[in-house]
Design an enzyme around this catalytic site. Sequence first.
Site, PDB file in Angstrom:
ATOM      1  N   ARG A 179      33.459 -13.948 -12.130  1.00  0.00           N
ATOM      2  CA  ARG A 179      34.624 -13.094 -12.391  1.00  0.00           C
ATOM      3  C   ARG A 179      35.618 -13.812 -13.300  1.00  0.00           C
ATOM      4  O   ARG A 179      36.226 -13.199 -14.175  1.00  0.00           O
ATOM      5  CB  ARG A 179      35.278 -12.699 -11.078  1.00  0.00           C
ATOM      6  CG  ARG A 179      34.666 -11.473 -10.398  1.00  0.00           C
ATOM      7  CD  ARG A 179      33.141 -11.545 -10.243  1.00  0.00           C
ATOM      8  NE  ARG A 179      32.592 -10.387  -9.568  1.00  0.00           N
ATOM      9  CZ  ARG A 179      32.342 -10.339  -8.270  1.00  0.00           C
ATOM     10  NH1 ARG A 179      32.563 -11.401  -7.498  1.00  0.00           N
ATOM     11  NH2 ARG A 179      31.836  -9.243  -7.742  1.00  0.00           N
ATOM     12  N   ASP A 208      27.136 -12.590 -11.871  1.00  0.00           N
ATOM     13  CA  ASP A 208      27.631 -11.333 -11.311  1.00  0.00           C
ATOM     14  C   ASP A 208      27.811 -10.361 -12.464  1.00  0.00           C
ATOM     15  O   ASP A 208      27.550 -10.703 -13.626  1.00  0.00           O
ATOM     16  CB  ASP A 208      28.931 -11.526 -10.530  1.00  0.00           C
ATOM     17  CG  ASP A 208      28.991 -10.614  -9.307  1.00  0.00           C
ATOM     18  OD1 ASP A 208      28.917  -9.383  -9.483  1.00  0.00           O
ATOM     19  OD2 ASP A 208      29.080 -11.137  -8.173  1.00  0.00           O
ATOM     20  N   HIS A 283      24.460  -6.431  -8.929  1.00  0.00           N
ATOM     21  CA  HIS A 283      25.486  -7.331  -9.468  1.00  0.00           C
ATOM     22  C   HIS A 283      24.965  -8.033 -10.727  1.00  0.00           C
ATOM     23  O   HIS A 283      25.188  -9.230 -10.926  1.00  0.00           O
ATOM     24  CB  HIS A 283      25.906  -8.381  -8.424  1.00  0.00           C
ATOM     25  CG  HIS A 283      26.828  -7.862  -7.360  1.00  0.00           C
ATOM     26  ND1 HIS A 283      28.157  -7.617  -7.570  1.00  0.00           N
ATOM     27  CD2 HIS A 283      26.582  -7.522  -6.066  1.00  0.00           C
ATOM     28  CE1 HIS A 283      28.710  -7.169  -6.458  1.00  0.00           C
ATOM     29  NE2 HIS A 283      27.772  -7.084  -5.526  1.00  0.00           N
ATOM     30  N   GLU A 348      25.053  -5.549  -1.644  1.00  0.00           N
ATOM     31  CA  GLU A 348      25.731  -4.378  -2.212  1.00  0.00           C
ATOM     32  C   GLU A 348      24.914  -3.670  -3.288  1.00  0.00           C
ATOM     33  O   GLU A 348      25.459  -3.178  -4.279  1.00  0.00           O
ATOM     34  CB  GLU A 348      27.100  -4.789  -2.761  1.00  0.00           C
ATOM     35  CG  GLU A 348      28.026  -5.352  -1.708  1.00  0.00           C
ATOM     36  CD  GLU A 348      29.371  -5.802  -2.236  1.00  0.00           C
ATOM     37  OE1 GLU A 348      30.364  -5.701  -1.495  1.00  0.00           O
ATOM     38  OE2 GLU A 348      29.429  -6.255  -3.400  1.00  0.00           O
ATOM     39  N   TRP A 414      28.075 -12.275   6.193  1.00  0.00           N
ATOM     40  CA  TRP A 414      29.431 -12.087   5.657  1.00  0.00           C
ATOM     41  C   TRP A 414      30.122 -10.825   6.165  1.00  0.00           C
ATOM     42  O   TRP A 414      31.349 -10.776   6.180  1.00  0.00           O
ATOM     43  CB  TRP A 414      29.385 -12.070   4.126  1.00  0.00           C
ATOM     44  CG  TRP A 414      28.796 -10.831   3.503  1.00  0.00           C
ATOM     45  CD1 TRP A 414      27.483 -10.556   3.323  1.00  0.00           C
ATOM     46  CD2 TRP A 414      29.516  -9.706   2.970  1.00  0.00           C
ATOM     47  NE1 TRP A 414      27.316  -9.330   2.710  1.00  0.00           N
ATOM     48  CE2 TRP A 414      28.546  -8.785   2.473  1.00  0.00           C
ATOM     49  CE3 TRP A 414      30.861  -9.390   2.856  1.00  0.00           C
ATOM     50  CZ2 TRP A 414      28.891  -7.572   1.886  1.00  0.00           C
ATOM     51  CZ3 TRP A 414      31.223  -8.172   2.260  1.00  0.00           C
ATOM     52  CH2 TRP A 414      30.239  -7.280   1.785  1.00  0.00           C
ATOM     53  N   TYR A 441      36.993 -15.531   3.936  1.00  0.00           N
ATOM     54  CA  TYR A 441      37.212 -15.054   2.572  1.00  0.00           C
ATOM     55  C   TYR A 441      38.617 -15.447   2.113  1.00  0.00           C
ATOM     56  O   TYR A 441      39.586 -14.713   2.317  1.00  0.00           O
ATOM     57  CB  TYR A 441      36.990 -13.548   2.498  1.00  0.00           C
ATOM     58  CG  TYR A 441      35.544 -13.186   2.229  1.00  0.00           C
ATOM     59  CD1 TYR A 441      34.507 -13.843   2.895  1.00  0.00           C
ATOM     60  CD2 TYR A 441      35.195 -12.207   1.315  1.00  0.00           C
ATOM     61  CE1 TYR A 441      33.179 -13.544   2.648  1.00  0.00           C
ATOM     62  CE2 TYR A 441      33.867 -11.892   1.054  1.00  0.00           C
ATOM     63  CZ  TYR A 441      32.864 -12.563   1.726  1.00  0.00           C
ATOM     64  OH  TYR A 441      31.550 -12.267   1.473  1.00  0.00           O
ATOM     65  N   TRP A 491      36.244 -15.664  -3.958  1.00  0.00           N
ATOM     66  CA  TRP A 491      35.924 -14.728  -5.034  1.00  0.00           C
ATOM     67  C   TRP A 491      37.131 -14.690  -5.975  1.00  0.00           C
ATOM     68  O   TRP A 491      38.276 -14.748  -5.528  1.00  0.00           O
ATOM     69  CB  TRP A 491      35.618 -13.353  -4.457  1.00  0.00           C
ATOM     70  CG  TRP A 491      34.492 -13.383  -3.466  1.00  0.00           C
ATOM     71  CD1 TRP A 491      34.586 -13.374  -2.103  1.00  0.00           C
ATOM     72  CD2 TRP A 491      33.097 -13.470  -3.768  1.00  0.00           C
ATOM     73  NE1 TRP A 491      33.334 -13.442  -1.534  1.00  0.00           N
ATOM     74  CE2 TRP A 491      32.409 -13.502  -2.536  1.00  0.00           C
ATOM     75  CE3 TRP A 491      32.365 -13.517  -4.951  1.00  0.00           C
ATOM     76  CZ2 TRP A 491      31.018 -13.575  -2.459  1.00  0.00           C
ATOM     77  CZ3 TRP A 491      30.989 -13.590  -4.885  1.00  0.00           C
ATOM     78  CH2 TRP A 491      30.330 -13.617  -3.646  1.00  0.00           C
ATOM     79  N   THR A 492      36.874 -14.554  -7.267  1.00  0.00           N
ATOM     80  CA  THR A 492      37.950 -14.858  -8.221  1.00  0.00           C
ATOM     81  C   THR A 492      38.383 -13.684  -9.078  1.00  0.00           C
ATOM     82  O   THR A 492      38.886 -13.875 -10.184  1.00  0.00           O
ATOM     83  CB  THR A 492      37.536 -16.036  -9.115  1.00  0.00           C
ATOM     84  OG1 THR A 492      36.354 -15.683  -9.861  1.00  0.00           O
ATOM     85  CG2 THR A 492      37.272 -17.286  -8.291  1.00  0.00           C
ATOM     86  N   GLU A 493      38.226 -12.461  -8.590  1.00  0.00           N
ATOM     87  CA  GLU A 493      38.720 -11.322  -9.358  1.00  0.00           C
ATOM     88  C   GLU A 493      40.204 -11.482  -9.699  1.00  0.00           C
ATOM     89  O   GLU A 493      40.634 -11.181 -10.814  1.00  0.00           O
ATOM     90  CB  GLU A 493      38.517 -10.022  -8.581  1.00  0.00           C
ATOM     91  CG  GLU A 493      37.067  -9.608  -8.435  1.00  0.00           C
ATOM     92  CD  GLU A 493      36.445 -10.099  -7.141  1.00  0.00           C
ATOM     93  OE1 GLU A 493      36.895 -11.139  -6.604  1.00  0.00           O
ATOM     94  OE2 GLU A 493      35.484  -9.455  -6.655  1.00  0.00           O
TER      95      GLU A 493
END
Length: 785
Positions: A179, A208, A283, A348, A414, A441, A491-493
């Site tokens: 991300r 991703d 992804h 996902e 998770w 998270y 996670w780095t959004e």
Amino acid sequence: MKKLLIICLLITPSCQQLEDPIRALIPALIPALIPAPNVVKQSDFRFEINRQTVIQTSKELKNSPAVRLLQSLVRPGGKILAFSTNMDEELNNIIHLSLDTSADTLGSEGYALSVDSKQITLKANNEAGLFYAVQSLRQLLPVEAESPSAAHDRWLIHGVDIVDTPRFRWRGFMLDCSRHFFPPEFIKTVIDQMAMLKLNTFHWHLVDDQGWRIEIEKFPKLSEVGAWRVDREHLSWRTRPLPGEDEPTPIGGFYSQDDIREIVEYAAQRHITVVPEIEMPAHVSSALAAYPHLSCSGGPFKVPPGSVWPIKDIYCAGNEETFEFLEGVLSEVASLFPGPYIHIGGDEAYKSEWKTCRKCQARMRREGLADEAELQSYFIKRIEGFLNSQGKRLIGWDEITEGGLAPDATVMYWRSGKPEIPLQAARQGHDIIMSPTEYCYINYYQGDQDLEPPSRHKTLRLQKVYEFDPQPANFDSTLGKYIIGGQANLWTEQVPTPKRAQYMMHPRLAALSEAVWSLPQNRDWEDFADRLPVIMRRYQAAGIPFAKSALQVSVTSEYQANEDFFEVTLSTELPGAPITYTLDGSEPNQTSTKYQQPLRIENTSRLQARTNIAGLPGQITEELFHFHRAFRKIVEYTTPYYRGFDGGGPMALTDGIFAGTDFRDPLWQGFQQPEVVLTIDLGKEMPIQSISASFLQNIAGVVFLPTSVEYQLSNDGNTFVSAGTIGNTISPRHIENLIEAFHLPLKDASARYVRLIAENIGHYPESSLVIRRKPWIFIDEVVVE
């Protein structure tokens, strides 16, 4: 014990004023080690590290990672300590390091550390344990030793005996570099900070939708095309438009194979195994942008600059070329990462493309697969077979359990809401790594959203991370052996820079480290809270960004209707932290009023409060209590509010207190109708100088400001006259959560009834990538002056 530790911390800064300079470098009397060791015994000894101190170790260990770390940390007056490799020589003033393979109780990563007046002794079965012994010695040094400019000639360490082994063999941290791409030097920084906390597994999320980050020589377009995207960094992650035709793609980057080798070796020198994650079957928009023929549709595809949901771009499971491609990718990955595991994602995957794909349906018929879940299981099992041929084991997110689990797969759990997953996997004999969103998270907010940088919309506070136990309560000893450990995930959004990444990591990673290292009987939140300021000061001395969210002051209030006042309680996440406050809007400091008991607020007041522990001031918390003309007046709702966002009931909009920017704040009232109409009865006609209503914009919650707000006035409650309309001037794409007051000043106005009409935006910004749900209007206080 806890009170003594806090006293030592508070005294230490003032010790620097004393005449004897060595007093400035005496650490706290009680070791503030994180993670907490198994056994700690204190003694009255003190050992002085000075320029004459000698490192005594064998020739074989002289160039070991443990000894090199010791040399870099312990440099009194800037001097590198002398060596002695004569292990039989009896010396005083030494730091002695040795391996003792007969010490079976220490296991593969345990150590023993002893400090008396003559020497410091570090022993372990192997070099990993010795390295962790040095990390513990590091935390016995004064915090000033972490500073690159530390120049003191002498350091004192109090006597102690420590015997320590980890509880779990997988102690991990995952960094998402898809991300947002982080440079190789920062990855090394992360590895150093993990090592300080005795974490031993770096899970590297390299693939991703938003970027392919690893060079694959056989498929050069993955890094030429898949690693780059258009610039939408000024927009909220969830509202970034898709790329246009021929639009430049300046955002991104990738790690060359030389970068990978260097980082893997760097980690190995710190006894950290690097586990790459190569996502599949979903992804993978970044891969399909480079090689669209690997999809079911054939494309075209572009690398998305922001949120993608649902995850429909997926490899074609019926195309043999897909598996040829993945085997080519994974063979290069396997050669770069010597560790035993490769993570293949597996999460996902929205399978709508497979349902309509001729090749996928043909594959299902040939293989006798009942549905698309079994097709994913086939996909994962086939990949596992190839990885096994390369001498690797497969790890996947817990969706790999759906449709049938691959024979030797390790499950990374998770989804907190599905506790049956690890139980079923363990019963089938599969190893499990625990990483539930509820505890692990750390891309979630860690404090009051009004005081924090933009993050994922949920909140995960430090204490909640500390409460994580990788061993589920319903696992007996037979099943418990399959829990190999746990990890934190970043996670780095919403994490665009190394500085922000470290802010999100620390100190929550310290709490996680204790969850995966220390025995349950050695873990206690209050004790950890007492040790926390020491490691925060170490971060500060070393120049490591960290969050002080645990120092934030929380404000709770209850209106006492009989006596017309608010009873206000102040607290912090850290038990017993001292709080100072003001009620006049001025900034509180150490001389301000100290909070001792609930406050009584009877008039409009702007409360500001903060805490300060061991020279670490917390952020200022501010809360307005407003006794305005509509205070506690009746509200008539022409438009009903949503029961799930009721703000506390029918008086929520006139209760004198104000919500924050978190859409989950219980003070917000939510509406999804095209127009919101409500009327306040002031009880009698009175002069009105202004009307103001506060609205929220929080894109993560699908909450937008109204397009306009009209205020109307009436004396009889039947005939209303417009007092004015305020239009919205803020973009619905505004990246940060905000509260906007739609304020209307009035002149020579009076009324008994005030009506508010707010217009819903009605739709998302054009080309938005957020889920298509009806937008919300959130209203808090309506203030009449």
